[in-house]
Design a protein around this motif. Structure first.
Motif, PDB file in Angstrom:
ATOM      1  N   VAL A   1       0.856  -1.186   0.000  1.00  0.00           N
ATOM      2  CA  VAL A   1       0.000   0.000   0.000  1.00  0.00           C
ATOM      3  C   VAL A   1       0.892   1.235   0.000  1.00  0.00           C
ATOM      4  O   VAL A   1       2.067   1.176   0.375  1.00  0.00           O
ATOM      5  N   SER A   2       0.322   2.357  -0.418  1.00  0.00           N
ATOM      6  CA  SER A   2       1.097   3.604  -0.450  1.00  0.00           C
ATOM      7  C   SER A   2       0.789   4.507   0.722  1.00  0.00           C
ATOM      8  O   SER A   2       1.548   5.437   1.005  1.00  0.00           O
ATOM      9  N   GLN A   3      -0.335   4.249   1.412  1.00  0.00           N
ATOM     10  CA  GLN A   3      -0.707   5.053   2.573  1.00  0.00           C
ATOM     11  C   GLN A   3      -1.404   4.167   3.595  1.00  0.00           C
ATOM     12  O   GLN A   3      -2.125   3.235   3.231  1.00  0.00           O
ATOM     13  N   VAL A   4      -1.203   4.465   4.868  1.00  0.00           N
ATOM     14  CA  VAL A   4      -1.994   3.894   5.961  1.00  0.00           C
ATOM     15  C   VAL A   4      -2.570   5.073   6.738  1.00  0.00           C
ATOM     16  O   VAL A   4      -1.835   5.972   7.152  1.00  0.00           O
ATOM     17  N   VAL A   5      -3.887   5.081   6.905  1.00  0.00           N
ATOM     18  CA  VAL A   5      -4.553   6.196   7.566  1.00  0.00           C
ATOM     19  C   VAL A   5      -5.490   5.667   8.644  1.00  0.00           C
ATOM     20  O   VAL A   5      -5.886   4.504   8.615  1.00  0.00           O
TER      21      VAL A   5
END
Length: 267
Positions: A186-190
């Motif tokens: 993944v490119s982001q974890v939010v």
């Protein structure tokens, strides 16, 4: 049809939501596969769409195949003998990667919870992936005594590299969101509550660009994964010749030179 897929459009962005939370959005029937495929075909026919978000109804993104169907040999797992099972895969779950991975538009997986087995592969079929802090990733086919049957053996190494793909596939061990970020899954974890806003913000950044150039760029990126450089250069030259003749190209150049926001029409 079972309303397994919710189809929502907001301007140029379509959100597809797997909507069977009671079974953690597991895919267990040919009808459910056909709903995903039908949604992709609907998107392909709609020139107003510029970006697609794929997500699941909480608490999971997609638990993969339906274990109860496997146990009971029902749904996609019905029939007798290997030949029948082969056709179940070819006419069922394998129709999804052929439709979603090859969708001629940018796609974002908003992974709101566990993405397991075929559920992880579903996320891998998308171009970009954003994860909630409640996500979990596992290529877990080995844990239930089967092999990746829906393209995972082709998709996963292209996203995380062969070594990580082998480790995930041979052990079935899950990755946390932070581990998924580290290996490029993944490119982001939010935070969970911010997942869809983050996915929509990314979709808006994509969708503001010329729609035909988005489609051609997506095609070049896809073809670049398996074709020779000289072949891709020829395709790029042909696409570029088309792009230079569009009204959107002229609008982009004029807007940049005059320091104003462009207005792209797809012309």
């Amino acid at each position: 049809m079972s309303d397994f897929i919710l189809y929502e459009q907001d301007g140029p962005v379509v959100t597809l939501t797997l909507n069977a939370p009671a079974k953690r959005n597991a895919i267990g029937s040919r009808d459910e596969c056909e709903e995903v495929v039908a949604a992709c075909r609907r998107i392909e026919r709609d020139d107003s769409v510029r970006c697609v978000i794929v997500t699941g109804a909480d608490p999971a993104f997609c638990a993969g195949g339906d274990l109860k169907s496997m146990r009971d040999r029902s749904g996609m797992m019905s029939g007798q003998g290997p030949a029948s099972m082969r056709e179940n895969y070819r006419r069922g779950i394998q129709m999804i990667p052929l439709a979603l991975y090859d969708l001629n538009l940018p796609t974002i997986a908003a992974i709101n919870g566990p993405a397991i087995g075929a559920g992880l592969d579903l996320a891998l079929m998308c171009d970009m992936r954003i994860a909630s802090d409640k996500a979990l990733f596992a290529e877990s086919f080995i844990r239930v005594g089967i092999v990746p049957g829906d393209g995972g053996a082709w998709l996963l190494p292209r996203v995380v590299g062969m070594s990580v793909a082998c480790e995930m596939s041979f052990t079935g061990d899950p990755l946390t969101p932070e581990q998924g970020l580290k290996v490029g899954l993944v490119s982001q974890v939010v935070p969970h509550a911010e997942l869809l806003p983050a996915a929509r913000a990314l979709a808006a950044r994509v969708a503001k660009n010329p729609p035909q150039m988005l489609r051609m760029t997506k095609r070049l990126l896809r073809e670049g994964q398996h074709t020779r450089l000289d072949t891709l250069l020829e395709m790029s030259a042909a696409f570029q010749a088309i792009a230079h003749e569009t009204a959107d190209h002229k609008e982009a150049v004029d807007a940049m030179l005059n320091k104003r926001a462009p207005n792209f029409t797809g012309e």
